[in-house]
Scaffold this motif. Sequence first.
Motif, PDB file in Angstrom:
ATOM      1  N   ALA A  49       3.898  11.066  -2.377  1.00  0.00           N
ATOM      2  CA  ALA A  49       3.982  12.474  -1.984  1.00  0.00           C
ATOM      3  C   ALA A  49       3.191  13.372  -2.939  1.00  0.00           C
ATOM      4  O   ALA A  49       2.729  14.447  -2.564  1.00  0.00           O
ATOM      5  N   ASP A  50       3.011  12.905  -4.187  1.00  0.00           N
ATOM      6  CA  ASP A  50       2.284  13.751  -5.137  1.00  0.00           C
ATOM      7  C   ASP A  50       0.786  13.745  -4.848  1.00  0.00           C
ATOM      8  O   ASP A  50       0.126  14.772  -4.907  1.00  0.00           O
ATOM      9  N   ASN A  51       0.270  12.549  -4.515  1.00  0.00           N
ATOM     10  CA  ASN A  51      -1.166  12.455  -4.265  1.00  0.00           C
ATOM     11  C   ASN A  51      -1.557  12.985  -2.905  1.00  0.00           C
ATOM     12  O   ASN A  51      -2.689  13.379  -2.697  1.00  0.00           O
ATOM     13  N   LEU A  52      -0.633  12.931  -1.979  1.00  0.00           N
ATOM     14  CA  LEU A  52      -0.942  13.384  -0.620  1.00  0.00           C
ATOM     15  C   LEU A  52       0.039  14.465  -0.207  1.00  0.00           C
ATOM     16  O   LEU A  52       0.949  14.206   0.568  1.00  0.00           O
ATOM     17  N   PRO A  53      -0.135  15.642  -0.733  1.00  0.00           N
ATOM     18  CA  PRO A  53       0.813  16.701  -0.356  1.00  0.00           C
ATOM     19  C   PRO A  53       0.576  17.121   1.084  1.00  0.00           C
ATOM     20  O   PRO A  53      -0.482  16.862   1.655  1.00  0.00           O
ATOM     21  N   ILE A 101       0.827  -1.212   0.000  1.00  0.00           N
ATOM     22  CA  ILE A 101       0.000   0.000   0.000  1.00  0.00           C
ATOM     23  C   ILE A 101       0.857   1.255   0.000  1.00  0.00           C
ATOM     24  O   ILE A 101       0.655   2.177  -0.784  1.00  0.00           O
ATOM     25  N   LEU A 102       1.837   1.279   0.881  1.00  0.00           N
ATOM     26  CA  LEU A 102       2.586   2.522   1.084  1.00  0.00           C
ATOM     27  C   LEU A 102       3.467   2.857  -0.116  1.00  0.00           C
ATOM     28  O   LEU A 102       3.741   4.028  -0.377  1.00  0.00           O
ATOM     29  N   THR A 103       3.925   1.834  -0.850  1.00  0.00           N
ATOM     30  CA  THR A 103       4.758   2.145  -2.013  1.00  0.00           C
ATOM     31  C   THR A 103       3.912   2.449  -3.231  1.00  0.00           C
ATOM     32  O   THR A 103       4.417   2.906  -4.240  1.00  0.00           O
TER      33      THR A 103
END
Lengths: 163, 348, 207
Positions: free
Chosen positions: C117-121, C109-111
Motif C-alpha cells: 500500500a505504501d508503494n502503490l497508493p 509478488i503480492l506480499t
Amino acid sequence: MGKSISNTLQSFFLWELLKGLRLTGRNFFARKITVQFPEERTPKSPRFRGLHALRRYPNGEERCIACKLCEAVCPAAAITIESEERDDGTRRTTRYDIDLFKCIYCGFCEESCPVDSIVETDIGDFHMENQGDNIITKDQLLAIGDKYEKRIAAARAEDAPYR
Amino acid sequence: MEYWVYSIFSGSPDWIRYVALNVFKIGLILTPLLLAVAYLTFAERKVIGYMQMRVGPNRVGPRGWLQPIADALKLLLKEAIIPTNANRFLFLVAPVLTITPALAVWAVVPFSETMVLANIDASLLYVLALTSMGVYGVIIAGWASNSKYAFLGAMRSAAQIVAYEIAMGFALVGVLMAAGSLNLQEIVIAQEGGFHQWYVWPLLPLFLVYFISGVAETNRSPFDVAEGESEIVAGFHVEYSGMTFAVFFMAEYANMILIAALASTLFLGGWQAPLDIDALEAIPGLVWFLLKTCFMAFFFLWFRATFPRYRYDQIMRLGWKVFIPVTLVWIGVIGFATFFTPIGHWFH
Amino acid sequence: MTFLQTAFYFFAAVMVFAATMVITVRNPVKSALFLVLTFFSAACVWLTLEAEFLAIVLVLVYVGAVMVLFLFVVMMLDINLARLRAGFTGYLPIGGLVAVLMVAELIFILTGDSFSADNLPRPEGHGGSYSNTRQLGSVLYTFYVYPFEIAAIILLVAIIAAIVLTLRKRPDTKYLNPADQVSVRREDRVRLVKMPAERRHSGNWSS
C-alpha cells in the motif's frame, strides 16, 4: 466506361433510393381510397351469393315443394330435406336444414330450384355464437326470406333479363 | 423542480435526497420515452398506411389514438409461453438485456442546454458501448429459445450488428474530430450559430453512413433479415409471446428513437435553433431537439414503406466493403482539410 | 465505509463470483456469459478509479465485440462433456502443479514490497472537470506515439494474416458476387423492342 462511372456516382448519391422515397412520399399525401367498411359499403352485384333464405308466394304459401333437387345438386351435401304429404294433399318439407359450414355458396341450389324457393340473399356478414348455430332450419330460413323479401325480389328482377 | 424533490425528502440524509432526485429525473425521461415508443408504433402504422393509400388504424378511440394502449393491454393479458426445451432463465433474461441498454443510453442525451441526466466526459463512447451491448439480448434470445429459426435470426442479427457498428464508430470518429470532444453536450455547442454550422454539411457522407448503419443496427427494414418473415418466420423472437415479446418490441422502437435522437444531436445541431435569430432562439431547446428527432424518426418509417428487404450477402457487402472504406476516406479528408487547406474551418 | 468503497466491494464481489462461475459452470455458453459479466464488473471497478475512458473502452471492445464473436463460436459447438472429462484424473497432477506454482508466484509478488500500500497508493482524486480522455490522448500521442503506432501496425498485420490464412478459393461453390448483381441496370437485362402491330385478318379465324 463512362456509363459505369455514372452508375457508380448514381449509387453513391443514392439516386434510385431517392426516387423510391419520392414515390412513397407522394403517395403519403395522395387521396386515401380506404372504404370504412361497416359504415361505408361498396356496391354489391344482384348476383351476390350470401346467406340463404326460403321464399313465399305473395299469398303467404311457402314456395318449396320438397322436390329435393337442391339437396341432390348440392356439391357440399349441405342441405338435408325431409318431406311428407300435407293435409291438403300437397307435398311439403318437414325439415329443411342447411349446414353453413359445409356450404360453399356456389348457388347451385338456387339455380336448380324450379319454384324459386331457395335463394341466396346478398347478406354477406353474419356470424354464429354457439356450436350448432351453423345449421339453420326451415323456420329460420323462412324468417330470413320474410324479412328480406323486398331485397330478394328486387335483386331477382334486376338480374332477370340476363337469365 | 430540484427544490421540490428536495423538499419532500428534507429530513433525510444527503445521499437519499441525491438518489431520490436522480430517480425522479430518470422517471422524467423514461415516462415520455415509453409513451413515445407506444405512439411510434401508432405513427408507423399510420405513416405506412398513408404511403400505401390506406388510412391505418382508426377505430380505437378518436381517430385511432388509443390503439397503442389497446395493443399494450392485449400483450399484457396474453400468456407468456416458455418452450419446453428452452433455457428458462436465459429465455426470460434476454428481453431485459435488450431493453436495458436501449433505455440506459438516454442518460447522456442532451435534451436542451441544461437538461441532461449525466453530462459525462466520454458520453459518445458510452453511447457506442451501450448500444453494442444490445446484441446480447438478441443472441441469448436466439440461443435460449432452442429453435432453429430463432438461432438463425440471432446469428444474422449479431453478425449484422457487429459489422455495422464498425462503420458507425468510424462515422462518429469524424464527428469527434470535427467537434474535438467526446461529450455530446459539447458537440452540440460546437454546432452553434444556425443550420449552416451543423455537421450534416461537412460530414454528409458520414451522416448518411451513420444513419443507414443505425437503421441496420436496429434491425429495421430494409435490413430486417434478422426477423425476415419469409425465410425464418420471425427470427430471434419467434418463441416469444405476450409481455416478453412486447419488451423486444419496445426495445426496437426505443432504439429507433435513440438513433434518431443521436443523429439530430451529432449532425443536426441537437437543441440548437436552425437560425441564429432571436425569435427562434426564444423557443426552448427541447422543442427543437424533439422536432429534429421526430423528423429523423420519420425516415425510419418512410424507409420501411419504401424499400424491399436486402439480401443477406448484400447487407454484409454494404457494411464491410462500402461503408467502412467511405468513412475511412472521409476521415482522411477531414484530417487533411483541417490541417493543410484553407477551408479547414469548414470542418469545425 | 464511503460510497466509493461500497461500490468497489460490490463490483469486486460480483466480479470474483462471475470469474469463479466462468470456470465452474458446465454449459460453455453460460460460462461465456459469465465472462461478459466479469468484464462488465471490471469496467465498473475501473470507473471507481476515475478511469472512465478505459472502462467504457473495455465494455465497447471486450463486451461489445470480442465476447460476441466468442459466443458465436461457443454457441455453434456441441461439446460432449463426458468425453472431455475422460482424461481428467490423468491430467490432474500436472494441472495441480501448475495451479500451485501460479498461486505461489502470486503470493510471492503480492506480499512483496512492490505492490504494498505504501508503494502503490490510491491515485489522487481529481475535480469534476478533469478529463481522463484528454489526458490519455495527450500522453498516447506524444510520449508513447511510437509504441502506440507500432502496436497498431502489429494488430493490422495480425488482421491481414488472419484473413489470408482463411482466404481460399472454393471452385465448387456457386458463389455470386453481390457487387456485380447490385450494379446491374435495367438496360443490361431488358431490351425494349418496338414492333408494329399486325393487322387483323378480315376472314374468319378457322380458315
